[in-house]
Design a protein around this motif. Sequence first.
Motif, PDB file in Angstrom:
ATOM      1  N   GLN A 252       0.816  -1.212   0.000  1.00 18.97           N
ATOM      2  CA  GLN A 252       0.000   0.000   0.000  1.00 18.97           C
ATOM      3  C   GLN A 252       0.851   1.264   0.000  1.00 18.97           C
ATOM      4  OE1 GLN A 252      -2.721  -0.137   3.370  1.00 18.97           O
ATOM      5  NE2 GLN A 252      -4.430   0.020   1.943  1.00 18.97           N
ATOM      6  N   ILE A 253       2.049   1.181   0.570  1.00 17.87           N
ATOM      7  CA  ILE A 253       2.892   2.369   0.717  1.00 17.87           C
ATOM      8  C   ILE A 253       3.200   3.000  -0.638  1.00 17.87           C
ATOM      9  CG2 ILE A 253       5.174   3.183   1.471  1.00 17.87           C
ATOM     10  CD1 ILE A 253       5.031   1.033   3.683  1.00 17.87           C
ATOM     11  N   SER A 254       3.420   2.169  -1.647  1.00 19.51           N
ATOM     12  CA  SER A 254       3.689   2.722  -2.979  1.00 19.51           C
ATOM     13  C   SER A 254       2.570   2.376  -3.963  1.00 19.51           C
ATOM     14  CB  SER A 254       5.035   2.222  -3.511  1.00 19.51           C
ATOM     15  OG  SER A 254       5.087   0.819  -3.535  1.00 19.51           O
ATOM     16  N   GLU A 255       1.362   2.211  -3.413  1.00 25.35           N
ATOM     17  CA  GLU A 255       0.220   1.853  -4.258  1.00 25.35           C
ATOM     18  C   GLU A 255      -0.392   3.079  -4.935  1.00 25.35           C
ATOM     19  OE1 GLU A 255      -2.424  -1.397  -5.464  1.00 25.35           O
ATOM     20  OE2 GLU A 255      -0.721  -1.473  -4.111  1.00 25.35           O
ATOM     21  N   TYR A 256      -0.715   4.108  -4.129  1.00 31.83           N
ATOM     22  CA  TYR A 256      -1.440   5.273  -4.646  1.00 31.83           C
ATOM     23  C   TYR A 256      -0.768   6.575  -4.226  1.00 31.83           C
ATOM     24  CZ  TYR A 256      -5.418   2.213  -5.678  1.00 31.83           C
ATOM     25  OH  TYR A 256      -6.221   1.222  -6.174  1.00 31.83           O
ATOM     26  N   LEU A 257      -0.804   7.534  -5.120  1.00 27.75           N
ATOM     27  CA  LEU A 257      -0.420   8.902  -4.800  1.00 27.75           C
ATOM     28  C   LEU A 257      -1.533   9.538  -3.963  1.00 27.75           C
ATOM     29  CD1 LEU A 257       1.270  11.564  -5.350  1.00 27.75           C
ATOM     30  CD2 LEU A 257      -0.197  11.870  -7.345  1.00 27.75           C
ATOM     31  N   TYR A 258      -1.172  10.162  -2.847  1.00 28.79           N
ATOM     32  CA  TYR A 258      -2.121  10.844  -1.967  1.00 28.79           C
ATOM     33  C   TYR A 258      -3.336   9.983  -1.617  1.00 28.79           C
ATOM     34  CZ  TYR A 258       0.466  15.113  -3.056  1.00 28.79           C
ATOM     35  OH  TYR A 258       1.441  16.052  -3.201  1.00 28.79           O
ATOM     36  N   PRO A 259      -3.141   8.919  -0.840  1.00 25.06           N
ATOM     37  CA  PRO A 259      -4.301   8.149  -0.371  1.00 25.06           C
ATOM     38  C   PRO A 259      -5.222   9.030   0.464  1.00 25.06           C
ATOM     39  CG  PRO A 259      -2.308   7.570   0.865  1.00 25.06           C
ATOM     40  CD  PRO A 259      -1.875   8.438  -0.272  1.00 25.06           C
ATOM     41  N   ASN A 260      -6.488   8.729   0.427  1.00 23.44           N
ATOM     42  CA  ASN A 260      -7.482   9.513   1.158  1.00 23.44           C
ATOM     43  C   ASN A 260      -7.142   9.531   2.655  1.00 23.44           C
ATOM     44  OD1 ASN A 260      -9.815  10.559   2.362  1.00 23.44           O
ATOM     45  ND2 ASN A 260     -11.124   9.729   0.747  1.00 23.44           N
ATOM     46  N   ASP A 261      -6.953  10.712   3.221  1.00 18.32           N
ATOM     47  CA  ASP A 261      -6.525  10.801   4.627  1.00 18.32           C
ATOM     48  C   ASP A 261      -7.623  11.322   5.545  1.00 18.32           C
ATOM     49  OD1 ASP A 261      -6.599  13.413   3.842  1.00 18.32           O
ATOM     50  OD2 ASP A 261      -4.608  13.943   4.557  1.00 18.32           O
ATOM     51  N   THR A 262      -8.876  11.034   5.184  1.00 19.96           N
ATOM     52  CA  THR A 262      -9.970  11.438   6.063  1.00 19.96           C
ATOM     53  C   THR A 262     -10.058  10.534   7.301  1.00 19.96           C
ATOM     54  OG1 THR A 262     -11.476  10.123   4.702  1.00 19.96           O
ATOM     55  CG2 THR A 262     -11.352  12.477   4.225  1.00 19.96           C
ATOM     56  N   SER A 263      -9.450   9.353   7.221  1.00 17.93           N
ATOM     57  CA  SER A 263      -9.420   8.441   8.371  1.00 17.93           C
ATOM     58  C   SER A 263      -8.007   8.392   8.942  1.00 17.93           C
ATOM     59  CB  SER A 263      -9.835   7.030   7.946  1.00 17.93           C
ATOM     60  OG  SER A 263      -8.848   6.474   7.089  1.00 17.93           O
ATOM     61  N   ASN A 264      -7.885   7.872  10.170  1.00 14.76           N
ATOM     62  CA  ASN A 264      -6.561   7.712  10.767  1.00 14.76           C
ATOM     63  C   ASN A 264      -5.696   6.746   9.967  1.00 14.76           C
ATOM     64  OD1 ASN A 264      -6.928   9.547  12.814  1.00 14.76           O
ATOM     65  ND2 ASN A 264      -7.461   8.025  14.364  1.00 14.76           N
ATOM     66  N   ASP A 265      -6.305   5.693   9.418  1.00 13.44           N
ATOM     67  CA  ASP A 265      -5.543   4.755   8.602  1.00 13.44           C
ATOM     68  C   ASP A 265      -4.942   5.453   7.389  1.00 13.44           C
ATOM     69  OD1 ASP A 265      -6.039   2.670  10.310  1.00 13.44           O
ATOM     70  OD2 ASP A 265      -7.697   1.832   9.121  1.00 13.44           O
ATOM     71  N   GLY A 266      -5.729   6.349   6.785  1.00 12.11           N
ATOM     72  CA  GLY A 266      -5.228   7.097   5.632  1.00 12.11           C
ATOM     73  C   GLY A 266      -4.102   8.049   6.008  1.00 12.11           C
ATOM     74  N   LYS A 267      -4.232   8.681   7.171  1.00 13.51           N
ATOM     75  CA  LYS A 267      -3.172   9.579   7.654  1.00 13.51           C
ATOM     76  C   LYS A 267      -1.882   8.804   7.914  1.00 13.51           C
ATOM     77  CE  LYS A 267      -6.057  13.177   9.841  1.00 13.51           C
ATOM     78  NZ  LYS A 267      -7.380  12.740   9.402  1.00 13.51           N
ATOM     79  N   ILE A 268      -2.017   7.642   8.543  1.00 13.72           N
ATOM     80  CA  ILE A 268      -0.837   6.816   8.825  1.00 13.72           C
ATOM     81  C   ILE A 268      -0.167   6.386   7.522  1.00 13.72           C
ATOM     82  CG2 ILE A 268      -0.122   4.553   9.696  1.00 13.72           C
ATOM     83  CD1 ILE A 268      -2.220   4.968  11.946  1.00 13.72           C
ATOM     84  N   LEU A 269      -0.970   6.053   6.519  1.00 10.09           N
ATOM     85  CA  LEU A 269      -0.405   5.641   5.232  1.00 10.09           C
ATOM     86  C   LEU A 269       0.368   6.792   4.582  1.00 10.09           C
ATOM     87  CD1 LEU A 269       0.009   3.568   3.060  1.00 10.09           C
ATOM     88  CD2 LEU A 269      -2.282   4.085   2.167  1.00 10.09           C
ATOM     89  N   ARG A 270      -0.178   7.987   4.661  1.00 11.81           N
ATOM     90  CA  ARG A 270       0.545   9.146   4.100  1.00 11.81           C
ATOM     91  C   ARG A 270       1.857   9.383   4.835  1.00 11.81           C
ATOM     92  NH1 ARG A 270      -2.581  14.188   1.425  1.00 11.81           N
ATOM     93  NH2 ARG A 270      -4.333  13.096   0.495  1.00 11.81           N
ATOM     94  N   LEU A 271       1.824   9.278   6.155  1.00 14.67           N
ATOM     95  CA  LEU A 271       3.053   9.436   6.930  1.00 14.67           C
ATOM     96  C   LEU A 271       4.072   8.349   6.576  1.00 14.67           C
ATOM     97  CD1 LEU A 271       1.733  10.472  10.452  1.00 14.67           C
ATOM     98  CD2 LEU A 271       3.437  11.705   9.100  1.00 14.67           C
ATOM     99  N   LYS A 272       3.596   7.135   6.401  1.00 13.88           N
ATOM    100  CA  LYS A 272       4.482   6.048   5.992  1.00 13.88           C
ATOM    101  C   LYS A 272       5.145   6.374   4.653  1.00 13.88           C
ATOM    102  CE  LYS A 272       2.753   1.772   8.135  1.00 13.88           C
ATOM    103  NZ  LYS A 272       2.179   0.449   7.826  1.00 13.88           N
ATOM    104  N   GLN A 273       4.364   6.887   3.704  1.00 13.75           N
ATOM    105  CA  GLN A 273       4.916   7.243   2.393  1.00 13.75           C
ATOM    106  C   GLN A 273       6.039   8.265   2.537  1.00 13.75           C
ATOM    107  OE1 GLN A 273       1.506   8.587   0.104  1.00 13.75           O
ATOM    108  NE2 GLN A 273       1.299   6.589  -0.883  1.00 13.75           N
ATOM    109  N   GLN A 274       5.813   9.254   3.386  1.00 12.91           N
ATOM    110  CA  GLN A 274       6.794  10.322   3.525  1.00 12.91           C
ATOM    111  C   GLN A 274       8.092   9.800   4.136  1.00 12.91           C
ATOM    112  OE1 GLN A 274       5.070  13.772   5.411  1.00 12.91           O
ATOM    113  NE2 GLN A 274       3.397  13.906   3.953  1.00 12.91           N
ATOM    114  N   TYR A 275       7.986   8.994   5.184  1.00  9.65           N
ATOM    115  CA  TYR A 275       9.210   8.483   5.804  1.00  9.65           C
ATOM    116  C   TYR A 275       9.880   7.448   4.906  1.00  9.65           C
ATOM    117  CZ  TYR A 275      12.491   6.707   9.257  1.00  9.65           C
ATOM    118  OH  TYR A 275      13.645   6.337   9.907  1.00  9.65           O
ATOM    119  N   PHE A 276       9.080   6.671   4.212  1.00 12.22           N
ATOM    120  CA  PHE A 276       9.598   5.687   3.255  1.00 12.22           C
ATOM    121  C   PHE A 276      10.501   6.377   2.228  1.00 12.22           C
ATOM    122  CE2 PHE A 276       8.910   3.544  -0.866  1.00 12.22           C
ATOM    123  CZ  PHE A 276       9.338   2.256  -0.580  1.00 12.22           C
ATOM    124  N   LEU A 277      10.026   7.470   1.652  1.00 10.94           N
ATOM    125  CA  LEU A 277      10.822   8.240   0.675  1.00 10.94           C
ATOM    126  C   LEU A 277      12.095   8.774   1.309  1.00 10.94           C
ATOM    127  CD1 LEU A 277      11.410   9.884  -1.896  1.00 10.94           C
ATOM    128  CD2 LEU A 277       9.792  11.605  -1.058  1.00 10.94           C
TER     129      LEU A 277
END
Length: 799
Positions: A252-277
């Motif tokens: 999921q980390i490199s699945e989608y650009l800007y995953p929907n962050d209206t939920s906490n799961d979406g926010k965590i995924l965005r944070l994961k993407q940023q640290y991953f990069l």
Amino acid sequence: MFNDKERFKASFLQRLEQSSGVSFENSTKRDHYQALGMMVREHVSTNWIASNEESRKGEHKEVYYLSIEFLLGRLLVSSLINLGVKDMVQQGLEELGIDLRELEKEEADAGLGNGGLGRLAACFLDSMASLKLSGYGHGIRYKHGLFEQKIIDGYQVELPEQWLRNGNVWEVRKPDLAIEVPFWGDVQWIDKSGKLTYVHEHAETVLAVPFDMPVIGYDTDRVNTLRLWGAEPAKHFPPHKDFMQYKRDTEQISEYLYPNDTSNDGKILRLKQQYFLVRASLMSIIRDYKKNHDHLYHFNEYVAIHINDTHPALTIPELMRILIDEEGMRWEEAWSIVTNTISYTNHTILSEALEKWSVELFKPLFPRIFMIIEEINKRFCKELWEQYPGDWDRIEQMAIVAHGYVKMAHLSIVGSHSVNGVAKLHTEILKMREMKNFYGFYPDRFNNKTNGITHRRWLVQANPELNSAISNAIGPDWVYRTEELKKLSSYANDSSYQQQINEIKLKKKQELARIIHDRNNLKIDENSIFDVQIKRLHAYKRQLLNLLHIMYLYNQMKENSSYKPYPRTFIFGAKAAPGYDYAKKIIKLVHSVAKVVNNDPVTKDYIKVVFLENYNVSLAEKIIPATNVSEQISTASKEASGTGNMKFMMNGAITLGTQDGANVEIADLVGPENIFIFGLKADQVMQYEKHGGYHSHDYYHNDRRIKKVVDQLTSGFFRDSFYDFETISDSLLMENDQYFLLKDFHAYVKAQENVADAYSDRDRWLQMSIHNIAQSGFFSSDRTVSQYAKDIWNIQPQQ
């Protein structure tokens, strides 16, 4: 293989059979594209290796450009142009019965960006290579990128974008260079030889696998690299977690650009993407650096790291972690290296858009990184206290961690040596309003670097006819030095040259008209004014103001049978973020307006409204050369810069815009007689926002034109949408019109009348068009990147 046409043809046929396993007679367009793409990549491989080997010597400073977005577009034709072989290849393919333009369509349009931010990053990579700068991009290899947009009954529907469906001929996967990236876990400290050392334990680790793509410079041997990281499961997955769940979470980390962050799961995924990069990029950069250097004490003398907006801001605490935990440096030594290595571009004026993350989510995900951010914040607040003793309000406003949030823009400013805006007005607003306290504390860090675009894609490639007309008039040197375009001004009053420009524009309009007919089954008047607004859909960009004006024109024609406006084709292209309901309502309104005006016998020959779905780079390359009027009508003080305005200007369109972003600099260059500026100024908007005094109801009640168009939103006028537009009406009246559409409505209508008058005078319009082209050279990304290299990165071109 590209030395001459006959050798190319023989090499192409040989490669085609080798790669596809079929004869030429049985091959497909896809086979042809794959074969040609592999030939190009093979052709540049020698220079690519040589450029990388030169970098590995570690003798020169290099820049690494970290961006969550790279909106590349198609690469085949731009690569052929930069290599100087496009005409020869095109002729050779024609002799084989292959149309290069059809071949180009086989390439996926990589949607690894949302808009201007990602396209700017792509232009910068092109300029770095063309200027022989040792510069590398680092991003994420999104499997799907930005969604594919479908319009069904006027509503946007998002589908996964399948740009990798047929593979990517340009990339090289390098699993041996993969980096482990940890999440979660806890931090322990150990006493190592009397020194406290922190260790991140029990983490859930994923693998960042690099996919390298060549970045080919124009007429140069320099080939840089764009490294995109893909997320894959690590060899040792968490024992407490189901493997399939772990695999899904990882990918999921490199699945989608800007995953929907209206939920906490979406926010965590965005944070994961940023640290991953950030983690993968830094570990890779340092691994290469250490091949030539014994330690990192001089790291900033050989490496510049630029963060494109705040998404890669975790570069700051991550580099601190490496220097302290892994290299054993003292805090002060490490902090000096970090701040002298990292520079930051701010792209956001809107305070509500400045990134911040809940400590509640952030801390458990990055336990050691959060500790470092807390220490950065503590030391920074101590400095503030020493500078402003007792000024608790200022310290609270400037703190990096406050009220349960980590503020990424604050972290980016404090942890870098340079903070730049992307247009003169934007930078001044940052200094005087949004970042005023920081500017007061760090006055030497703030600077301006007005955005630019690569003219090689947006004029040479997108508009070859105009490219030829310019080069025939002033010589070809302008392609290397765009300031040479100024010479074109001497042709502005030349009737013969005006006719050339007019014929080119008409040809491009005819090409776009065919695209519109094929896509939308709509016939448009090629001689009408092509009035275009193509950009991300957002309230502050005010596509709604454009629509209200179209509705006004419609009403005028219905009320007054003698009123015949100059024929207009209003063209829109935009994607609305999946969770942005208001923006989606605007898209629906575009289609509802189109349904009315395009089919009414009174108006259909004078007004046409077109929405081109799934707007992307390749579509922009067709729309921009055909445009007469460039709509840049954001609320003054809200658009950081814009780059679409520059692309339109370079292709001879005239800007209709507010005094916002780079519009201000365009107006300064072309003069008030060659642009249509209207509406509130930035300082007026900011005064209203600060002190109040604006009441949208006053304009609604006192201007019958406004009252009528606003009432039509909810009166049942649009029969296919009885309830869709109440939100839009409420935004204008109940919510007091946050972006001042009704305030600017009269000025906009008047400006549109001035456009029609000017267009009616063909000589005047063509003079304006040529003057705009002549002054557009300033907005080349070559100029922008040269300024970054000299003023911020301190790097020199390499031979």
